[in-house]
Enzyme design. Structure first.
Site, short mmCIF file in Angstrom:
data_model
loop_
_atom_site.label_atom_id
_atom_site.label_comp_id
_atom_site.label_asym_id
_atom_site.label_seq_id
_atom_site.Cartn_x
_atom_site.Cartn_y
_atom_site.Cartn_z
N GLY A 1 0.87 -1.16 -0.03
CA GLY A 1 -0.19 -0.12 0.09
C GLY A 1 0.79 1.27 -0.09
N ASP B 1 -4.02 -12.87 3.16
CA ASP B 1 -4.80 -12.02 4.04
C ASP B 1 -4.65 -12.22 5.51
OD1 ASP B 1 -7.48 -11.01 5.45
OD2 ASP B 1 -8.35 -11.06 3.31
N SER C 1 -3.91 6.42 13.85
CA SER C 1 -4.06 7.79 13.23
C SER C 1 -4.75 8.88 14.20
CB SER C 1 -5.23 7.24 12.33
OG SER C 1 -6.04 8.37 11.79
N TYR D 1 -14.19 4.01 11.20
CA TYR D 1 -12.75 3.63 11.01
C TYR D 1 -11.97 4.01 12.28
CZ TYR D 1 -8.10 4.89 9.57
OH TYR D 1 -6.85 5.13 9.42
N LYS E 1 -9.40 1.89 15.04
CA LYS E 1 -7.95 2.07 15.61
C LYS E 1 -7.91 2.32 17.11
CE LYS E 1 -6.27 2.55 11.46
NZ LYS E 1 -5.09 1.29 10.87
N ASN F 1 -1.74 13.83 8.38
CA ASN F 1 -2.24 13.61 7.21
C ASN F 1 -1.12 13.39 6.36
OD1 ASN F 1 -4.24 15.32 8.63
ND2 ASN F 1 -5.11 15.26 6.51
N ASN G 1 -10.99 11.01 -2.09
CA ASN G 1 -11.76 11.37 -0.84
C ASN G 1 -10.91 12.62 -0.30
OD1 ASN G 1 -13.87 9.68 -0.73
ND2 ASN G 1 -12.75 8.24 -0.10
P1 NAD Z 1 -3.43 1.48 1.62
O1 NAD Z 1 -4.72 0.98 1.62
O2 NAD Z 1 -2.58 2.19 0.59
O3 NAD Z 1 -2.56 0.21 2.46
C1 NAD Z 1 -3.27 -0.80 3.10
C2 NAD Z 1 -2.66 -2.10 2.61
O4 NAD Z 1 -3.34 -3.08 3.32
C3 NAD Z 1 -3.30 -2.34 1.39
O5 NAD Z 1 -2.21 -2.61 0.36
C4 NAD Z 1 -4.23 -3.45 1.17
O6 NAD Z 1 -4.41 -4.11 -0.03
C5 NAD Z 1 -3.70 -4.14 2.56
N1 NAD Z 1 -4.83 -4.94 3.22
C6 NAD Z 1 -5.90 -4.48 3.70
N2 NAD Z 1 -6.63 -5.29 4.46
C7 NAD Z 1 -6.00 -6.69 4.26
C8 NAD Z 1 -6.17 -7.85 4.85
N3 NAD Z 1 -7.10 -8.11 5.52
N4 NAD Z 1 -4.84 -8.65 4.66
C9 NAD Z 1 -3.84 -8.25 3.84
N5 NAD Z 1 -3.65 -6.97 3.34
C10 NAD Z 1 -4.68 -6.29 3.57
O7 NAD Z 1 -3.40 2.46 3.06
P2 NAD Z 1 -2.20 3.46 3.70
O8 NAD Z 1 -2.71 4.80 3.23
O9 NAD Z 1 -0.91 2.97 2.98
O10 NAD Z 1 -2.54 3.43 5.31
C11 NAD Z 1 -1.69 2.19 5.70
C12 NAD Z 1 -2.08 2.08 7.37
O11 NAD Z 1 -2.14 3.52 7.81
C13 NAD Z 1 -3.53 1.77 7.52
O12 NAD Z 1 -3.70 1.07 8.64
C14 NAD Z 1 -4.25 3.03 7.76
O13 NAD Z 1 -5.55 3.10 8.24
C15 NAD Z 1 -3.19 3.79 8.52
N6 NAD Z 1 -3.44 5.29 8.40
C16 NAD Z 1 -3.28 5.91 7.06
C17 NAD Z 1 -3.45 7.23 6.83
C18 NAD Z 1 -3.54 7.86 5.61
O14 NAD Z 1 -4.03 8.92 5.51
N7 NAD Z 1 -3.22 7.29 4.59
C19 NAD Z 1 -3.64 8.07 8.19
C20 NAD Z 1 -3.29 7.61 9.17
C21 NAD Z 1 -3.39 6.10 9.52
C1 WQD Z 2 -8.20 17.62 4.48
C2 WQD Z 2 -8.65 18.99 4.32
C3 WQD Z 2 -11.07 18.95 4.14
C4 WQD Z 2 -11.02 17.10 0.18
C5 WQD Z 2 -8.42 12.06 6.55
C6 WQD Z 2 -9.11 10.99 7.65
C7 WQD Z 2 -8.08 10.65 8.60
C8 WQD Z 2 -6.71 10.27 7.99
C9 WQD Z 2 -6.23 11.07 7.23
C10 WQD Z 2 -6.54 7.79 8.14
C11 WQD Z 2 -9.99 19.17 5.34
C12 WQD Z 2 -10.45 19.69 3.00
C13 WQD Z 2 -10.66 17.73 1.39
C14 WQD Z 2 -11.71 18.00 -0.59
C15 WQD Z 2 -11.36 19.77 0.72
N1 WQD Z 2 -6.74 8.82 7.51
N2 WQD Z 2 -10.95 19.09 1.75
N3 WQD Z 2 -11.83 19.00 -0.58
O1 WQD Z 2 -10.32 14.47 6.64
O2 WQD Z 2 -7.96 15.37 7.53
O3 WQD Z 2 -8.24 13.11 7.18
O4 WQD Z 2 -7.25 11.29 5.99
O5 WQD Z 2 -6.44 7.59 9.09
O6 WQD Z 2 -8.61 9.40 9.39
O7 WQD Z 2 -10.21 11.43 8.02
O8 WQD Z 2 -7.93 14.84 5.29
O9 WQD Z 2 -7.53 15.09 3.17
O10 WQD Z 2 -9.67 14.39 3.49
O11 WQD Z 2 -8.96 16.65 4.44
O12 WQD Z 2 -11.66 21.01 1.05
O13 WQD Z 2 -12.04 17.52 -1.80
O14 WQD Z 2 -9.21 19.46 3.35
O15 WQD Z 2 -12.33 19.45 4.47
O16 WQD Z 2 -10.25 20.41 5.85
P1 WQD Z 2 -8.58 14.77 6.91
P2 WQD Z 2 -8.69 15.24 3.99
#
Ligand code: NAD
Ligand code: WQD
Length: 356
Positions: free
Chosen positions: A10, A58, A124, A148, A152, A178, A197
């Protein structure tokens, strides 16, 4: 030393694989490719010139996990695998609890069975919900506002209980703010399915011409320009934080929580300006209603990670946007093999396939 990386194909996982390989670790990736492509791992190999093992499996599959632990002498686990889309979690909460919580339980059961008791877990900043104040510190109250985020929180608590029951466990809970950006090579980056998103992937698709304009969600937040403020962190800085957390785990026991953020807040309009500068293009924008559940402002107090892990984010928002733009322009359709500009011969492709 062998490290198991769940979800390593990922976005954050692939960048962390690069940092781990560069730091000299051997890595085993387990990923079911539900939200990623194996191509990302081929590119990790291309960036580092090093190989890794990949299991398409998985984490809910205890039999598969058992085999992986039998076949490899694993010293620690970095656990990224999980679902991460807030809106989707509201519509499909059971899928989120099952994949994230039950998946982590299965993983912990397998680790326990094989005597592996070190884990770095992807938490997160979403666990803080609507923060009481900023900057946010690790001991501030948690209270996720969506399924979600609650997965966590539950996992954090579960790992805490596990560590109390067996003090040999050593766990780092990393609360990311972020994550944005991409590896400077432009070879790996975020590859969202469908319409993004999140802000930066959305802006990036406007810049490449796939989307018409950015909809800015709300202009009446209690911030300097009325748009939401977040702590954007470069994914390579974040990945480096995992290596530091792993180093800490190898030398101690206990459970610790760390914020991984820059400590700086930037508004939506700041990010639009930074992206325009990085890409040399105007990003058309319009203001629309607030997105339900969004908060005004969130940024980290990263002092604990600086103090205890010796880690600090170093990259600013222009570099984050430049690297995102390089990834986006080199890979307008994401990880599609036939578009690879850097593969020079059929043989090279064959070699990548064989190496995994
Ligand atoms: P991502 O979706 O790119 O990576 C997650 C990976 O896990 C993917 O490759 C997916 O195929 C794999 N996966 C999901 N469920 C699985 C399962 N049951 N078995 C095996 N593989 C599985 O997401 P990411 O952005 O790289 O995020 C990685 C981690 O960090 C996640 O746990 C996410 O919740 C956390 N996180 C992400 C963000 C963000 O904004 N990207 C922020 C905070 C926390
Ligand atoms: C950032 C800012 C929006 C899209 C999310 C998850 C959080 C974490 C990180 C996993 C905000 C604004 C966004 C758009 C906009 N993920 N925005 N137009 O919401 O802070 O966090 O990602 O753990 O759990 O909630 O990030 O990038 O969606 O938004 O104006 O089309 O951009 O309102 O102020 P967020 P985001």
């Amino acid at each position: 030393m062998k490290i198991l990386v769940t979800g390593g194909a990922g976005y954050i996982g692939s960048h962390t694989c690069v940092e781990l390989l560069n730091a000299g670790y051997e890595i085993i990736v387990v990923d079911n490719l539900s939200n990623s492509k194996q191509e990302s791992l081929k590119r990790v190999r291309q960036i580092t010139g090093k190989s890794l093992s990949f299991y398409k499996a998985d984490i809910l599959d205890s039999t598969a996990l058992n085999e992986i632990f039998i076949e490899n002498k694993i010293e620690a686990v970095i656990h990224f695998a999980g679902f991460k889309a807030v809106g989707e979690s509201v519509n499909f909460p059971l899928a989120y609890y099952h994949n994230n919580v039950t998946g982590t339980m299965r993983l912990c059961e397998a680790m326990t069975k094989h005597g592996v008791k070190r884990m770095v877990f992807s938490s997160s900043a979403t666990v803080y919900g609507n923060p009481v104040s900023v900057p946010i510190s690790e001991d501030d109250p948690v209270g996720a506002t969506n399924p979600y985020g609650r997965t966590k929180q539950i996992i954090e608590n579960m790992l805490g209980d596990l560590q109390v029951s067996d003090p040999e466990w050593n766990v780092a809970l990393l609360r990311y703010f972020n994550p944005i950006g991409a590896h400077e090579s432009g070879l790996i980056g975020e590859d969202p399915n469908g319409i993004p998103n999140n802000l930066i992937p959305y802006i990036s698709q406007v810049a490449i011409g796939k989307l018409n304009e950015l909809k800015v969600f709300g202009k009446d937040y209690q911030t300097k320009d009325g748009t939401g403020v977040r702590d954007y962190i470069h994914v390579v800085d974040l990945a480096a934080g995992h290596v530091k957390a792993l180093e800490k785990l190898l030398g101690s026991t206990g459970i610790q929580t760390y914020n991984l953020g820059t400590g700086k807040g930037h508004s939506v309009l700041d990010m639009v300006g930074a992206f325009e500068k990085a890409a040399g293009k105007k990003i058309p924008c319009c203001f629309v209603e607030r997105r339900p559940g969004d908060i005004d402002i969130s940024y980290a107090n990263p002092a604990k990670a600086q103090r205890e892990l010796g880690w600090r984010a170093s990259k600013g928002i222009i570099e984050m946007c430049e690297d995102t733009w390089r990834w986006q322009s080199y890979n307008p359709e994401g990880y599609i093999t036939h578009k690879l500009h850097y593969i020079t011969s059929a043989n090279t492709v064959v070699n990548y396939e064989e190496s995994l």
